[in-house]
Design a protein around this motif. Structure first.
Motif, PDB file in Angstrom:
ATOM      1  N   UNK A   1       0.822  -1.213   0.000  1.00  0.00           N
ATOM      2  CA  UNK A   1       0.000   0.000   0.000  1.00  0.00           C
ATOM      3  C   UNK A   1       0.856   1.262   0.000  1.00  0.00           C
ATOM      4  N   UNK A   2       1.948   1.254   0.760  1.00  0.00           N
ATOM      5  CA  UNK A   2       2.815   2.429   0.821  1.00  0.00           C
ATOM      6  C   UNK A   2       3.511   2.682  -0.517  1.00  0.00           C
ATOM      7  N   UNK A   3       3.892   1.592  -1.189  1.00  0.00           N
ATOM      8  CA  UNK A   3       4.538   1.730  -2.502  1.00  0.00           C
ATOM      9  C   UNK A   3       3.547   2.305  -3.506  1.00  0.00           C
ATOM     10  N   UNK A   4       2.312   1.822  -3.473  1.00  0.00           N
ATOM     11  CA  UNK A   4       1.281   2.350  -4.378  1.00  0.00           C
ATOM     12  C   UNK A   4       1.013   3.830  -4.100  1.00  0.00           C
ATOM     13  N   UNK A   5       0.931   4.159  -2.822  1.00  0.00           N
ATOM     14  CA  UNK A   5       0.663   5.557  -2.452  1.00  0.00           C
ATOM     15  C   UNK A   5       1.785   6.464  -2.920  1.00  0.00           C
TER      16      UNK A   5
ATOM     17  N   UNK B   1       1.416   9.484  -5.608  1.00  0.00           N
ATOM     18  CA  UNK B   1       1.798  10.848  -5.255  1.00  0.00           C
ATOM     19  C   UNK B   1       2.900  11.376  -6.165  1.00  0.00           C
ATOM     20  N   UNK B   2       3.863  10.518  -6.494  1.00  0.00           N
ATOM     21  CA  UNK B   2       4.930  10.953  -7.411  1.00  0.00           C
ATOM     22  C   UNK B   2       4.346  11.397  -8.745  1.00  0.00           C
ATOM     23  N   UNK B   3       3.321  10.696  -9.204  1.00  0.00           N
ATOM     24  CA  UNK B   3       2.683  11.048 -10.467  1.00  0.00           C
ATOM     25  C   UNK B   3       1.857  12.322 -10.328  1.00  0.00           C
ATOM     26  N   UNK B   4       1.064  12.420  -9.262  1.00  0.00           N
ATOM     27  CA  UNK B   4       0.221  13.593  -9.062  1.00  0.00           C
ATOM     28  C   UNK B   4       1.048  14.850  -8.868  1.00  0.00           C
ATOM     29  N   UNK B   5       2.184  14.713  -8.162  1.00  0.00           N
ATOM     30  CA  UNK B   5       3.024  15.869  -7.870  1.00  0.00           C
ATOM     31  C   UNK B   5       4.060  16.129  -8.972  1.00  0.00           C
ATOM     32  N   UNK B   6       3.941  15.423 -10.094  1.00  0.00           N
ATOM     33  CA  UNK B   6       4.820  15.609 -11.261  1.00  0.00           C
ATOM     34  C   UNK B   6       6.278  15.303 -10.965  1.00  0.00           C
TER      35      UNK B   6
END
Length: 609
Positions: free
Chosen positions: A263-267, A271-276
Motif C-alpha cells: 500500500x505504501x509503494x502504491x501511495x 503521489x509521485x505522479x500527481x506531484x509531477x
C-alpha cells in the motif's frame, strides 16, 4: 446565495455548463436524478453545489479511497468543510470524524458503500439530517456494468432506513441503456430526472496500432513526449513490472502501480505522479478512478482492455484540462486470449454466484470482449464506433482518429473470400465447426497435431490458401464476419459458422472487397490556445509549486496550468481582478491571489522594455 453565487465563490465559475444546470435545479427542488456525463464534464459540481445550499450534510458514496481523498482535498482547498471515512484511517480518526459530523462541522462526507453496513455509520444518519445522497460511479451497482460491486446493492436498504429520505442522485461516465435501467431500479430512485449529456470528448484523439514490437513502439512514443505526463495501462501485474523495468532502464522517469504492490509503494507512486515527480505511470486498471490530475496528455494501452466501457473510462483520464490529448491502443491477437483468461478466472465464476448466474455474467463479459476486439479491427471512425456502442448517434468521420486519418483503398478479395467460405462449407458437410485459428491452419495446409488428429487433411479445401500469410487470411475472415457473410459464435470458443448470407459468396459469386491502408496521415493537434509569455508562465508555475509544497498538495490543487495560462493572458493587477478569471474561486483568490499578483507585477518590472 443563488446557485451561481455558490458556484463562483467555491468553484470559480460564473455560469454552469448546459448539462449541469438542470441537474442542480432538480436536486435543489428535491428530485432524484441520474446523470450520465463524460469524464471531465463536472459531475461532482452537480451534487456539491446543492449539498452546500441544502440543510444538512451531503453524503457521497464513492468506491475508492484515493477517489475520496482527492475529492476531499480539492474541497478543503476551496474552503469547503469536507471529510471522508476510509478503512485506511485508525479507529480513533474515524471516531473523531463521526463526532464532528454529529456536531454539524461538515457539508460533505464521503464514504465507501461498505461503510453503510456498519452500525455506527447507520446510527449517525438516524441522528443528523441529510442534504442529499450522491452515488458516484453508479454503474458499480449493475452486474451489467464493468465494475460491479455487490456492496452497492446495500445502498437502497440504507436509504429505506433513513427517518427522512433526502433526494438521491446517481452519476456515472459509462452506462449503456441496460445499465441505466439497472441503476434506477437497484438504487430505488423515485421518479428520477435522467440526463444523458453525451459521451463524446472532442479534445481526445483515438489511435489503434498493431506494432510488430510493442516495446519499441512504446519507447519511441514516449521519447517524443518527454515533457508530457501520461499513463501506460497494462493488462497484468507482470506486464506492468516488465514495462516499468524497461522504461527505468532506458532513463524514463516512471513509476508503477498495481494491486500486488504494498500500500505504501502504491501511495508513493500515485503521489509521485500527481506531484509531477515522475512523468509516466505504468499501471493496471487498479489505478485511475477519480484521479483528477488535469494535465495528462496521453493514455497508452499497452494491451487491449476487456471491454469498451473500461477503455473509455481509462482513456478518458487524458485531457481533463480541455487540451487535446491522445488515447493510443496497442493491439496484438494474443491480447484476446489474455483477456479471455482473465474473464474466465474473474468474479463471474466466484462462489458468491450460482452456476446459472455465473454463466450469464461470463457470456456478457465475453460479448463485451468481442465488441472491444472489433474496435481494434474496424476501419470505421474510432470515435463513432465507440459512441455508437453507448447508443449515441454521431457523424461517421471525426478527422482526428487513426482510421479517419488513414488513406483507405478498396481491394477486391472475392477469390479469397470464396476459398474461406468454401472451407467452412466443406467442414459443415462433415458436421464440423472450428475456430478461427484452426480454420486458418486448414486453409494454409499446416500439418499440426490437431490437423492430423481430426482428419481434416483430406478436405478438398485443405491448403487452398497455402501461400497466403496468416494475417491476410485473418483479416479477410474478420471482414467476412463483419459484413455478415459468416457468423462467429463466441459463447465458448470463436466458432466460425455459415449463415443465411454465406451462399451469396460461393453460389451467387457476388464481389467482395476489403479496405486496405494506403498510409496514415493523421492531422497534427491544433494549437489549443494562443501563445503566452513563456517566461511569465514559468514564473507562475514556480509560484504555484511553492504554495503547493507549503500546503502539501499537488500544484494543480492550487491552480491548473489552464488557469495559469489565463493569468498570463489577462495579467491581473489586483486580487479583485484575479477573481474575475474563470475557474478561480473567491476563497482561493483571497488565500493565494496576492502571491500570483505579486509574481506578475515583479515579472513586469523585470521585463525588458
Amino acid at each position: 446565495m443563488t446557485p451561481e453565487e455558490v458556484l463562483k465563490r467555491f468553484f470559480g465559475y460564473h455560469t454552469f455548463r448546459s448539462s449541469q444546470k438542470p441537474l442542480v435545479t432538480r436536486l435543489l427542488a428535491g428530485q432524484d436524478i441520474l446523470g450520465v456525463m463524460p469524464t471531465g464534464a463536472g459531475k461532482s459540481i452537480c451534487y456539491q453545489v446543492p449539498a452546500l445550499m441544502r440543510s444538512g450534510v451531503g453524503l457521497v458514496i464513492s468506491p475508492l479511497i484515493s477517489l475520496m481523498q482527492d475529492q476531499v482535498r480539492s474541497l478543503q482547498q476551496a474552503g469547503i468543510p469536507a471529510a471522508c471515512l476510509t478503512s485506511a484511517q485508525s479507529r480513533e480518526e474515524r471516531a473523531q470524524i463521526l463526532r464532528a459530523a454529529r456536531q454539524g462541522q461538515y457539508k460533505l462526507l464521503y464514504a465507501a458503500p461498505e461503510r453503510l453496513e456498519t452500525l455506527t455509520f447507520r446510527a449517525l444518519f438516524q441522528e443528523i439530517p441529510l442534504a442529499l445522497v450522491a452515488v458516484d460511479e453508479a454503474h458499480c451497482v449493475s452486474q451489467w456494468g464493468q465494475d460491479f460491486r455487490p456492496s452497492y446493492l446495500h445502498i437502497a436498504e440504507f436509504l429505506q432506513e433513513l427517518p427522512n429520505r433526502p433526494p438521491v442522485c446517481a452519476f456515472t461516465a459509462t452506462a449503456t441503456e441496460r445499465v441505466r435501467q439497472d441503476i434506477m431500479r437497484l438504487l430505488g430512485l423515485q421518479d428520477p430526472f435522467v440526463l444523458v449529456s453525451g459521451f463524446d470528448r472532442p479534445n481526445l484523439r483515438f489511435f489503434v496500432s498493431e506494432p510488430t514490437d510493442k516495446r519499441s513502439a512504446l519507447l519511441a512514443e514516449l521519447a517524443a513526449r518527454k515533457e508530457q505526463s501520461g499513463i501506460v495501462y497494462c493488462l497484468t501485474r507482470k506486464q506492468v513490472d516488465d514495462v516499468y523495468g524497461v522504461l527505468r532502464a532506458r532513463g524514463f522517469f516512471a513509476a508503477r502501480y498495481h494491486a500486488g504492490l504494498d500500500a505504501e509503494v502504491r501511495k508513493q507512486a500515485q503521489n509521485d505522479f500527481l506531484y509531477d515527480r515522475v512523468r509516466v505511470l505504468v499501471a493496471t486498471n487498479a489505478f485511475g478512478m477519480g484521479i483528477d490530475k488535469p494535465n495528462i496528455s496521453f493514455v497508452i494501452h499497452y494491451s487491449m482492455p476487456q471491454d469498451l466501457e473500461s477503455y473509455y473510462q481509462e482513456a478518458g483520464r487524458a485531457g481533463r484540462d480541455g487540451r487535446e490529448a491522445d488515447c493510443i491502443l496497442y493491439y496484438h491477437p494474443s491480447d484476446w486470449h489474455t483477456c479471455r483468461f482473465l474473464i474466465e478466472n474473474s468474479r463471474a465464476l466466484s462462489d458468491d454466484l450460482d452456476e446459472a448466474e455465473s454463466k450469464r455474467i461470463l457470456q456478457r463479459d465475453l460479448e463485451r470482449l468481442r465488441r472491444m476486439r472489433w474496435y481494434t479491427q474496424t476501419t470505421d471512425c474510432l470515435r463513432a464506433t465507440m459512441l455508437h456502442y453507448f447508443g449515441e448517434s454521431v457523424p461517421s468521420y471525426c478527422g482526428g482518429c487513426s482510421n479517419c486519418g488513414t488513406h483507405w483503398a478498396w481491394k477486391d478479395e472475392t477469390l479469397d473470400a470464396q476459398k474461406i467460405v468454401s472451407c467452412v462449407f466443406r467442414l459443415n458437410q462433415r458436421g464440423r465447426a472450428v475456430g478461427k485459428h484452426f480454420l486458418i491452419e486448414i486453409l494454409r495446409g499446416e500439418h499440426t497435431e490437431r490437423v492430423r488428429a481430426s482428419g481434416v487433411g483430406t478436405l478438398s479445401t485443405f491448403g487452398i490458401m497455402k501461400s497466403s500469410p496468416v494475417y491476410h487470411i485473418r483479416y479477410v475472415l474478420d471482414c467476412l464476419i463483419a459484413q455478415g457473410y459468416l457468423t462467429c459464435r463466441a459463447e465458448d470458443l470463436p466458432i466460425i459458422q455459415l449463415n443465411a448470407r454465406s451462399g451469396e459468396i460461393i453460389k451467387k459469386h457476388i464481389p467482395f472487397s476489403v479496405k486496405t491502408s494506403k498510409g496514415v496521415h493523421v492531422t497534427q493537434p491544433k494549437q489549443a490556445k494562443e501563445p503566452v509569455d513563456e517566461g511569465l508562465f514559468a514564473a507562475l508555475q514556480e509560484t504555484c509549486n511553492r504554495l503547493a509544497n507549503r500546503a502539501g498538495v499537488p500544484s494543480f490543487s492550487i491552480f491548473s496550468d489552464t488557469i495559469l495560462w489565463e493569468m498570463c493572458k489577462h495579467q491581473p493587477r489586483s486580487v479583485r481582478e484575479l477573481e474575475q478569471i474563470a475557474g478561480i474561486p473567491v476563497y482561493k483568490a483571497k488565500r493565494y491571489g496576492a502571491a500570483f499578483v505579486d509574481c506578475i507585477s515583479a515579472y513586469q518590472r523585470k521585463r525588458p522594455k
